[in-house]
Design a protein around this motif. Structure first.
Motif, short mmCIF file in Angstrom:
data_model
loop_
_atom_site.label_atom_id
_atom_site.label_comp_id
_atom_site.label_asym_id
_atom_site.label_seq_id
_atom_site.Cartn_x
_atom_site.Cartn_y
_atom_site.Cartn_z
N MET A 296 0.85 -1.17 0.00
CA MET A 296 0.00 0.00 0.00
C MET A 296 0.89 1.24 0.00
SD MET A 296 -3.19 1.11 2.35
CE MET A 296 -2.49 1.42 3.94
N PHE A 297 0.55 2.18 -0.88
CA PHE A 297 1.30 3.43 -0.97
C PHE A 297 0.74 4.44 0.02
CE2 PHE A 297 1.54 1.58 -5.25
CZ PHE A 297 2.93 1.49 -5.37
N MET A 298 1.63 5.10 0.74
CA MET A 298 1.20 6.16 1.65
C MET A 298 2.35 7.14 1.86
SD MET A 298 0.92 4.04 5.17
CE MET A 298 2.28 3.11 5.82
N GLY A 299 1.99 8.33 2.26
CA GLY A 299 2.99 9.37 2.51
C GLY A 299 2.93 10.46 1.46
N GLU A 300 3.56 11.58 1.79
CA GLU A 300 3.61 12.75 0.91
C GLU A 300 5.06 13.21 0.77
OE1 GLU A 300 2.22 17.38 1.31
OE2 GLU A 300 0.82 15.85 2.04
N TYR A 301 5.49 13.41 -0.47
CA TYR A 301 6.87 13.78 -0.75
C TYR A 301 6.91 14.93 -1.74
CZ TYR A 301 7.58 9.13 1.20
OH TYR A 301 7.57 8.03 2.01
N ASN A 302 7.73 15.93 -1.46
CA ASN A 302 7.90 17.08 -2.34
C ASN A 302 9.21 16.94 -3.12
OD1 ASN A 302 5.69 19.13 -1.60
ND2 ASN A 302 6.46 18.45 0.38
N GLY B 111 12.43 17.21 -17.56
CA GLY B 111 11.20 16.53 -17.19
C GLY B 111 11.39 15.30 -16.33
N ARG B 112 12.53 15.19 -15.69
CA ARG B 112 12.79 14.04 -14.82
C ARG B 112 12.36 14.34 -13.40
NH1 ARG B 112 14.92 10.08 -17.49
NH2 ARG B 112 16.25 10.46 -19.29
N LEU B 113 11.81 13.34 -12.76
CA LEU B 113 11.29 13.46 -11.39
C LEU B 113 11.84 12.32 -10.55
CD1 LEU B 113 9.23 14.68 -9.31
CD2 LEU B 113 7.57 13.07 -10.26
N ILE B 114 12.34 12.64 -9.38
CA ILE B 114 12.80 11.61 -8.45
C ILE B 114 11.58 10.92 -7.83
CG2 ILE B 114 13.95 11.20 -6.25
CD1 ILE B 114 15.88 13.45 -6.96
N VAL B 115 11.60 9.61 -7.84
CA VAL B 115 10.56 8.82 -7.18
C VAL B 115 11.12 8.41 -5.83
CG1 VAL B 115 9.15 6.74 -7.30
CG2 VAL B 115 9.69 8.00 -9.40
N PRO B 116 10.42 8.74 -4.75
CA PRO B 116 10.92 8.38 -3.42
C PRO B 116 11.24 6.89 -3.32
CG PRO B 116 9.00 9.80 -3.23
CD PRO B 116 9.13 9.43 -4.69
N ALA C 15 6.65 19.45 -7.61
CA ALA C 15 5.66 18.38 -7.62
C ALA C 15 5.53 17.78 -6.23
CB ALA C 15 6.08 17.29 -8.61
N VAL C 16 4.35 17.23 -5.98
CA VAL C 16 4.08 16.50 -4.75
C VAL C 16 3.64 15.10 -5.15
CG1 VAL C 16 2.69 16.38 -2.65
CG2 VAL C 16 3.33 18.62 -3.58
N LEU C 17 4.29 14.09 -4.58
CA LEU C 17 3.91 12.71 -4.80
C LEU C 17 3.21 12.22 -3.54
CD1 LEU C 17 6.88 13.19 -6.24
CD2 LEU C 17 6.47 10.83 -6.92
N VAL C 18 2.01 11.69 -3.71
CA VAL C 18 1.19 11.29 -2.57
C VAL C 18 0.77 9.84 -2.73
CG1 VAL C 18 -0.88 11.83 -1.24
CG2 VAL C 18 0.29 13.66 -2.47
N GLY C 19 1.05 9.02 -1.74
CA GLY C 19 0.60 7.64 -1.75
C GLY C 19 -0.83 7.56 -1.25
N VAL C 20 -1.70 6.99 -2.07
CA VAL C 20 -3.12 6.87 -1.69
C VAL C 20 -3.60 5.43 -1.90
CG1 VAL C 20 -3.83 9.27 -1.93
CG2 VAL C 20 -3.75 7.86 -3.95
N GLY C 21 -2.98 4.53 -1.17
CA GLY C 21 -3.41 3.14 -1.20
C GLY C 21 -2.86 2.38 -2.38
#
Length: 141
Positions: free
Chosen positions: A1-7, A14-19, A103-109
């Motif tokens: 399950m994905f959860m948490g918030e990362y900035n 156009g590259r984005l770091i994935v936590p 960007a904000v990456l948010v885990g929502v289940g």
């Protein structure tokens, strides 16, 4: 399950770091597509396959189902994580979500959402959580 918030910040190309916590669950390859509320949805391969099967089962005669399938499948892209833990966000998806720099990456289940930082702050004030919680009771939560 994905959860948490990362900035994170989008790099010039156009590259984005994935936590790392998300990368561990996603694996080396996953799917990113347009999401609701003008954010992007990220699915691991098993969740994406399950969603595809549900979309395939919709009757072709259902106009809303066809439109929803076009929305999700038509913009979907397979992403791979590079050695620095980054993905290349396709420009069409960055434009859709208005993600230029922050960007904000948010885990929502079962999925991850990627938001433009300002849109995230505006859309998710959570001032109305008491009212929403009352509605959730009717859904068994």
């Amino acid at each position: 399950m994905f959860m948490g918030e990362y900035n994170h910040t989008i790099a010039a190309k156009g590259r984005l770091i994935v936590p790392s916590r998300f990368r561990e669950q996603l694996g080396d390859e996953f799917v990113i597509t347009k999401g609701l509320d003008n954010c992007l949805f990220v699915y691991d391969n098993s969740e994406w396959t399950a969603l595809e099967e549900k979309l395939r089962s919709l009757p072709l005669t259902n106009a809303a189902g066809r439109k929803f399938a076009r929305f999700l499948l038509g913009s979907a892209a397979t992403c791979e994580v590079d050695r620095q833990g980054r993905i290349l966000l396709p420009s069409v998806l960055r434009e859709f979500a208005g993600i230029e720099k922050d960007a904000v990456l948010v885990g929502v289940g079962s999925r991850i959402e990627i938001w433009n930082r300002d849109k995230w702050a505006q859309a998710n004030t959570f001032d109305d959580m008491e009212e929403i919680a009352e509605h959730m009771e009717g859904l068994g939560i």
